[in-house]
Design a protein around this motif. Structure first.
Motif, PDB file in Angstrom:
ATOM      1  N   GLU A 165      -1.537  -9.248  -1.951  1.00  0.00           N
ATOM      2  CA  GLU A 165      -2.597  -8.553  -1.207  1.00  0.00           C
ATOM      3  C   GLU A 165      -3.701  -7.994  -2.094  1.00  0.00           C
ATOM      4  OE1 GLU A 165      -0.098  -5.723   0.828  1.00  0.00           O
ATOM      5  OE2 GLU A 165      -0.308  -6.840   2.711  1.00  0.00           O
ATOM      6  N   SER A 212       1.439 -14.694  -1.044  1.00  0.00           N
ATOM      7  CA  SER A 212       0.985 -13.708  -0.050  1.00  0.00           C
ATOM      8  C   SER A 212       0.468 -12.419  -0.685  1.00  0.00           C
ATOM      9  CB  SER A 212       2.139 -13.372   0.916  1.00  0.00           C
ATOM     10  OG  SER A 212       2.497 -14.521   1.632  1.00  0.00           O
ATOM     11  N   PRO A 238      -6.677 -13.132   2.155  1.00  0.00           N
ATOM     12  CA  PRO A 238      -5.246 -13.435   2.342  1.00  0.00           C
ATOM     13  C   PRO A 238      -5.003 -14.571   3.329  1.00  0.00           C
ATOM     14  CG  PRO A 238      -5.651 -11.062   2.492  1.00  0.00           C
ATOM     15  CD  PRO A 238      -7.002 -11.728   2.424  1.00  0.00           C
ATOM     16  N   SER A 283      -6.894  -7.582  -3.790  1.00  0.00           N
ATOM     17  CA  SER A 283      -8.096  -8.305  -3.361  1.00  0.00           C
ATOM     18  C   SER A 283      -9.099  -8.424  -4.504  1.00  0.00           C
ATOM     19  CB  SER A 283      -8.739  -7.574  -2.189  1.00  0.00           C
ATOM     20  OG  SER A 283      -9.220  -6.315  -2.624  1.00  0.00           O
TER      21      SER A 283
END
Ligand code: CAA
Length: 383
Positions: free
Chosen positions: A138, A136, A174, A140
């Motif tokens: 985050e 998970s 995500p 990017s």
């Protein structure tokens, strides 16, 4: 002692043992109290070739195997766990995935500098809000021409502020979960790379643990490791090897607890007789010694499977689970047998108790190891 150790393995083990006895044990307490990165130790380990144990000779490494790495790591961690984790991350979490998944160009650029110790390596997956749930993350990444742009913060990164090269992970989207994760080889000089706050820790206080901040960090597309979307599998495969390293660290800490306990108890008398004559003490020492041997064998089995190119995820998790929980049991026993002598700062077993705890947490908590092992016991249906 494992009977089938080669002469090379035995020599390497002997070198590591001597280094631990002469250099690390006398300096480990100072490194811990000062919370100071053990730069001198790392430089000496580089001279001894320990930063390139797994790297092929054509790139300046020793071209040895994971059994060799485990033998070295146990001794180094017996001496100083802060130095040990620095070495483990460099070899298992950086050199190893570069060797497995890197392009010939990436090998040429990075492996010689990693083998010589000119560049230290790190591995950055954990984030402030995502540790165990690694899919998970985050941070990017987006492709722009022949570059990727990365944004995000990585947390608890071992070697983070000293590393010249780091393998990191970011997501294209995500909502794709693990399938959106990409792996990158980044350099600390890339525009947009910053070292964030230094962590104050319970144990392994001499090791370098920081946040890393990526602010529109520009990464050449050639520095993608593997293919887009393969990053999560690369991360997990790498951790299968890294967990052998942390299991080895735990065995080294447990052995240090046993050594300290035997040295202490051997000189004491209580109620008019030597402490080892007390069954209460003797039996606890016997249990420590037996369980350490069992943990060592689990570590070696996982390392041998890895060296044979066979699946080793379950065995690495078993070794890490058992060895890390054992290191904590041994540290508690050592403190209890030392009694009041362990409570003062400066007693080695006080540091060992603090150093042992992290082995149950990093590179996957004990709960994650149990999850991984249980998934091997109950394979999930593929849809
Ligand atoms: N090797 C290759 N591929 C693997 C794999 C492995 N060991 N484990 C899983 N995969 C693949 C799966 O096959 C799956 O692929 P498919 O969909 O194609 O089948 C994909 O990866 C997703 O796997 P899961 O469904 O099992 O993923 P999950 O979200 O359920 O998570 C987890 C699995 C075991 C919980 C994982 O997230 C995990 O290990 N978490 C702990 C993270 C961790 O250890 N962090 C440590 C940080 S590094 C560190 O601590 C360094 C340091 O400082 C010293």
């Amino acid at each position: 002692m494992l009977l089938h150790l080669t002469q090379t393995h035995q020599q390497l083990q002997e070198t590591a043992r001597e280094f631990a006895d002469k250099i690390l044990i006398p300096s480990a307490d100072r490194c811990d109290r000062a919370e100071e990165y053990p730069a001198e130790n790392v430089a000496k380990l580089a001279e001894l070739g320990f930063l390139g144990i797994l790297i092929p000779e054509q790139f300046g490494g020793a071209g040895l195997d994971n059994v060799a790495l485990s033998l070295a790591l146990e001794e180094i961690n017996r001496g100083c766990a802060s130095t040990g984790v620095t070495l483990s991350v460099h070899n298992s979490l950086l050199s190893n995935p570069l060797l497995n998944f890197g392009t010939p160009e990436q090998h040429e650029r990075y492996l010689p500098k990693l083998a010589s110790g000119e560049w230290l390596g790190a591995y950055a997956i954990t984030e402030p809000d995502y540790g165990s749930d690694a899919a998970s993350i985050e941070t990017s990444c987006r492709r722009e021409g022949d570059e990727y742009i990365l944004n995000g913060t990585k947390a608890w990164i071992t070697n983070g502020s000293h590393a010249g090269v780091i393998i990191t992970f970011a997501t294209l989207d995500p909502s794709l979960g693990p399938k959106g994760v990409c792996a990158f080889v980044i350099e600390s000089t890339f525009p947009g790379f910053q070292v964030g706050k230094k962590e104050k820790k319970l144990g392994i206080r001499g090791s370098d643990t920081v946040q890393l901040v990526f602010d529109e960090m520009r990464v050449p597309a050639a520095n993608l490791l593997g293919e887009e979307g393969e990053g999560f599998k690369i991360a997990m495969h790498t951790l299968d090897g890294g967990r052998i390293g942390i299991a080895t660290q735990a065995v080294g800490i447990a052995q240090a607890c046993l050594d300290a306990t035997v040295a202490f108890a051997g000189t004491k008398t209580q109620f008019g007789r030597p402490l080892p004559a007390s069954q209460l003490v003797a039996h606890r020492v016997a249990d420590m010694a037996t369980e350490i041997e069992a943990a060592r064998l689990l570590v070696m089995r996982a390392a041998m499977l890895k060296d044979a190119g066979l699946p080793h995820g379950k065995e690495a998790s078993m070794a890490k689970l058992y060895a890390s929980e054992l290191a904590n049991r041994c540290a508690r026993t050592a403190v209890e047998i030392h009694g009041g002598a362990a409570l003062g700062r400066g007693a080695p077993v006080e540091r060992l108790l603090r150093d042992a705890k992290i082995t149950e947490i990093y590179e996957g908590t004990s709960e994650i190891q149990r999850l991984v092992i249980s998934r091997h016991c109950f394979p999930r249906d593929k849809k």
